[in-house]
Design an enzyme around this catalytic site. Sequence first.
Site, PDB file in Angstrom:
ATOM      1  CG  HIS A 374    -120.597  22.869  61.266  1.00  0.00           C
ATOM      2  ND1 HIS A 374    -121.228  22.639  62.476  1.00  0.00           N
ATOM      3  CD2 HIS A 374    -121.583  23.029  60.354  1.00  0.00           C
ATOM      4  CE1 HIS A 374    -122.543  22.640  62.287  1.00  0.00           C
ATOM      5  NE2 HIS A 374    -122.781  22.877  61.009  1.00  0.00           N
ATOM      6  CE  LYS A 565    -112.030  15.930  72.597  1.00  0.00           C
ATOM      7  NZ  LYS A 565    -112.939  17.050  72.473  1.00  0.00           N
ATOM      8  NE  ARG A 566    -113.445  10.445  63.251  1.00  0.00           N
ATOM      9  CZ  ARG A 566    -113.969  10.113  62.081  1.00  0.00           C
ATOM     10  NH1 ARG A 566    -115.265   9.870  61.961  1.00  0.00           N
ATOM     11  NH2 ARG A 566    -113.207   9.994  61.012  1.00  0.00           N
ATOM     12  CE  LYS A 571    -111.864  16.411  66.933  1.00  0.00           C
ATOM     13  NZ  LYS A 571    -112.892  17.323  67.460  1.00  0.00           N
ATOM     14  CB  THR A 673    -121.139  18.947  70.872  1.00  0.00           C
ATOM     15  OG1 THR A 673    -120.520  18.011  69.986  1.00  0.00           O
ATOM     16  CG2 THR A 673    -121.700  20.106  70.085  1.00  0.00           C
ATOM     17  CE  LYS A 677    -122.889  15.312  72.833  1.00  0.00           C
ATOM     18  NZ  LYS A 677    -122.340  14.587  71.663  1.00  0.00           N
TER      19      LYS A 677
HETATM   20  N1  CR6 Z   1    -115.827  18.094  63.404  1.00  0.00           N
HETATM   21  C1  CR6 Z   1    -116.303  20.936  64.531  1.00  0.00           C
HETATM   22  O1  CR6 Z   1    -114.973  20.565  64.400  1.00  0.00           O
HETATM   23  C2  CR6 Z   1    -118.187  21.257  66.125  1.00  0.00           C
HETATM   24  C3  CR6 Z   1    -119.039  20.394  65.196  1.00  0.00           C
HETATM   25  C4  CR6 Z   1    -120.493  20.813  65.214  1.00  0.00           C
HETATM   26  C5  CR6 Z   1    -117.207  20.136  63.598  1.00  0.00           C
HETATM   27  C6  CR6 Z   1    -116.729  20.848  65.996  1.00  0.00           C
HETATM   28  O2  CR6 Z   1    -115.941  21.714  66.778  1.00  0.00           O
HETATM   29  O3  CR6 Z   1    -118.627  21.100  67.443  1.00  0.00           O
HETATM   30  O4  CR6 Z   1    -118.569  20.481  63.842  1.00  0.00           O
HETATM   31  N2  CR6 Z   1    -116.891  20.513  62.248  1.00  0.00           N
HETATM   32  O5  CR6 Z   1    -120.635  22.165  64.972  1.00  0.00           O
HETATM   33  C7  CR6 Z   1    -117.157  19.781  61.111  1.00  0.00           C
HETATM   34  O6  CR6 Z   1    -117.608  18.674  61.107  1.00  0.00           O
HETATM   35  C8  CR6 Z   1    -116.839  20.421  59.802  1.00  0.00           C
HETATM   36  C9  CR6 Z   1    -116.979  18.623  63.754  1.00  0.00           C
HETATM   37  O7  CR6 Z   1    -117.811  17.915  64.209  1.00  0.00           O
END
Ligand code: CR6
Length: 839
Positions: A374, A565-566, A571, A673, A677
Amino acid sequence: IQEPQLQGQDTGMQCEDDRTGIGVETLKRAFLDNLFYVQGKFPALATKHDYYMALAYTVRDRLLQRWVNTAAIYTQEGSRTVAYLSAEFLMGPHLGNNLINLGIYNQVQQAMTELKLDLKELLAKEEEPGLGNGGLGRLAACYLDSLASLEIPTLGYGIRYEFGIFDQLIRNGWQVEKTDKWLRYGNPWEIARPEWAVSVKFGGRTEAHKNAQGRYRVRWIPHKVVLGIPYDTPILGYKVNTANTLRLWKAEAPESFDFEAFNRGNYYGAVDQKVTSENLTKVLYPNDETYEGKQLRLEQQYFFVSCALQDMLRIMLRQKLPLEQFHEKFAVQLNDTHPAIAVAELMRLLLDEHEMDWEPAWEITQKTFGYTNHTLLPEALEKWSLKLFSSLLPRHLEIIYEINWRFLEQVRHKFGTDEGRIGRLSLIDENDGKFVRMAHLACVGSHKINGVAALHSELLQKTTLLDFYEFFPEKFTNITNGVTPRRWIVLSNPKLTNLITSCIGDNWIKHLEDVQRIETYAEDPGFQQEWQQIKRENKVNVAEILLDRTGVKVDPDSLFDIQVKRIHQYKRQHLNILHAITLYNQIKQNPNLDITPRTLIFAGKAAPGYYIAKLIIKLINSVAEVVNKDRDIGDRLKVVFLPDYNVKNSQPIYPAADLSEQISTAGKEASGTGNMKFAMNGALTIGTLDGANIEIRNAVGAENFFLFGLTTEDVGALRLTGYRPREYYEQNPQLKQAIDQIASGYFSHGDRSLFKPLVDLLLDKDPFMLMADYQPYIDCQQQVSQTYRDRDRWLQMSILNTARMGKFSSDRAIREYCQQIWKVQPVPVQLAAEKTGDG
Ligand code: CR6
């Protein structure tokens, strides 16, 4: 929202069962019954929370017959099963989702209204099960929804954290963390299954012994043992009878250990042991994409993986299946490297506990696992020091050495003694201290390795996992992420759902590709009018939420420009803020400027130890404070930070967005993701060529997407030729003004030291290349503002975005996992009533 599902008892008859019936009268009766017999209350004394609980139990009753039937059929048929191993499951509130998937939202709403209760208020009472950080945990939740909806036998395995992701407060512009006590008032969705508890060993040493056949085997003598207690939550599919299981493990102290201490008269020691054991599943580590080499985290990972694999072995034995068929019974997916220790644990269980030989055990193991990567961020790659690893998992280290030795032999066989390559592929990192590389263990122990978007999978093969790709290219594949349209459209945006369904029927909810059929209405003035009206109502709703939670009043007719988002440097929330400051300065310089009014909305948590991310939150709030109270600015620009972003708070946000900010440095966001949405709910995207943005742009059409910025190749080339961020600053007066204001204390009551670390970082290193992308971003935002003024054009683009997002349903993603990786088929479940044909 949709047709009632007439799968229970005949709703036309008076004799509906109180536990299964779905007629309005039955639901009311069942609800009051649960209020009395579960909550022990009558209406005059009941709180809103009591009502929520009564309704939750009423819905749970209706899930149970499906859940029990599903389990019965899987057991009876010995079905091939997906086991999704994930340290995080960010499920979001269950009640609303279950109402949608049961197809009883409307009846329940009516039943509540007739009882003078407001369903919305009751839904708001549910505590969010925040057992994840962000995208990765929420992806697992969307995948469970799709797996159940596609009738695929599935077990989700994870950790029942007593405290999930912290609650975020904003005090004086700073993030403050508060413990998330989500279990405080009880959890009506879970059922404990102490009868299926397992023991998990830690520490100690290994020794050789002779077995009954006189052959040497290894025995692990642990230093401590912890009990794993499973807690099961039903996961109902959309308008099917399949209810799969999410099985989360809680750590407890085993009785026997208490006894020993107790018998020695050491009562406090015994209780102490209990406390230490229970610490294991106490709290979720709040880092998103940053690994922290803490012992407790490795303990958590091993704990839930061992519980899960032992549970699978138990299921096999109960179904009388030989262990040689483990990989035929279970397809086990590793959600990132967090559960990668499973490779060594399955080997240990087969070798030591079930006395299998190495070769067959290794073949079973490799055929069992698939590994999803991921992220490419180096700080996220998990590696455990040998010292820690050997003290906690001595037997697993022996097994990993053996796996590594055999693997590197094969590498030598294929490539000769290329020591550089061998060093890079080894499961043990010996560069700077010695570490176990978890991604390497996952790659070697799996038969498939996938990235989560096309660009990400390509970069994995070209960079991070290049050596593995060269050694076994056939293992590599891509499966682009997806999100469930049930939660992210039907539940979050009921008005849009009704509009779409009134035009094309409701098949699109199960087959999102079908939503394409609304394209014919993209230029229809009546449809556009309704589309706009719905967006406006959704914006009014968010405006009320913002006023309530932040005190800031925003104009629902302004362009809602949203980044949720985080908080992470890659980002680039701070790039968005540089745009806000630029707009502010433009208006200040020309007070009569006729610009497109905008509301910039931010939300997201920063990892508690991530200083720069916390400073970015403070910067957003500081800019907001100055902008929002400036009379020259008026309604033309507002900046708002909505505290405590989580699944529950996010649901109204996506439907209210005009513009979705997806502005990561190219090559850094694996997929994203949230981008999906937003676009599904008719927001247009401003974004870089990163992650799934690229595929979203291809799907919706380049003319319906606002693209800017460096490409991944540009980023690489610029780094090589020597990136000098300060030059962009010196050569761009607008940029210089914005940065100088931050540095000079313009947004911090004259305090020049506050944002200095951030400013220095941007001017000296700028690891995420904000300076290079600034002007293209500002220019692109200018285009956004222009386009927004052309109402018909904007609406057409918005409708086309929703219409063309079919590919990004998690149903599509799960179908690909099923075909390419898991080789698993649907197992439809019928209710007893359907089978016999009578009530
Ligand atoms: N932080 C990715 O950064 C991806 C999600 C789910 C992440 C994000 O781009 O959409 O996973 N990666 O695949 C990790 O958590 C390691 C995320 O949520």
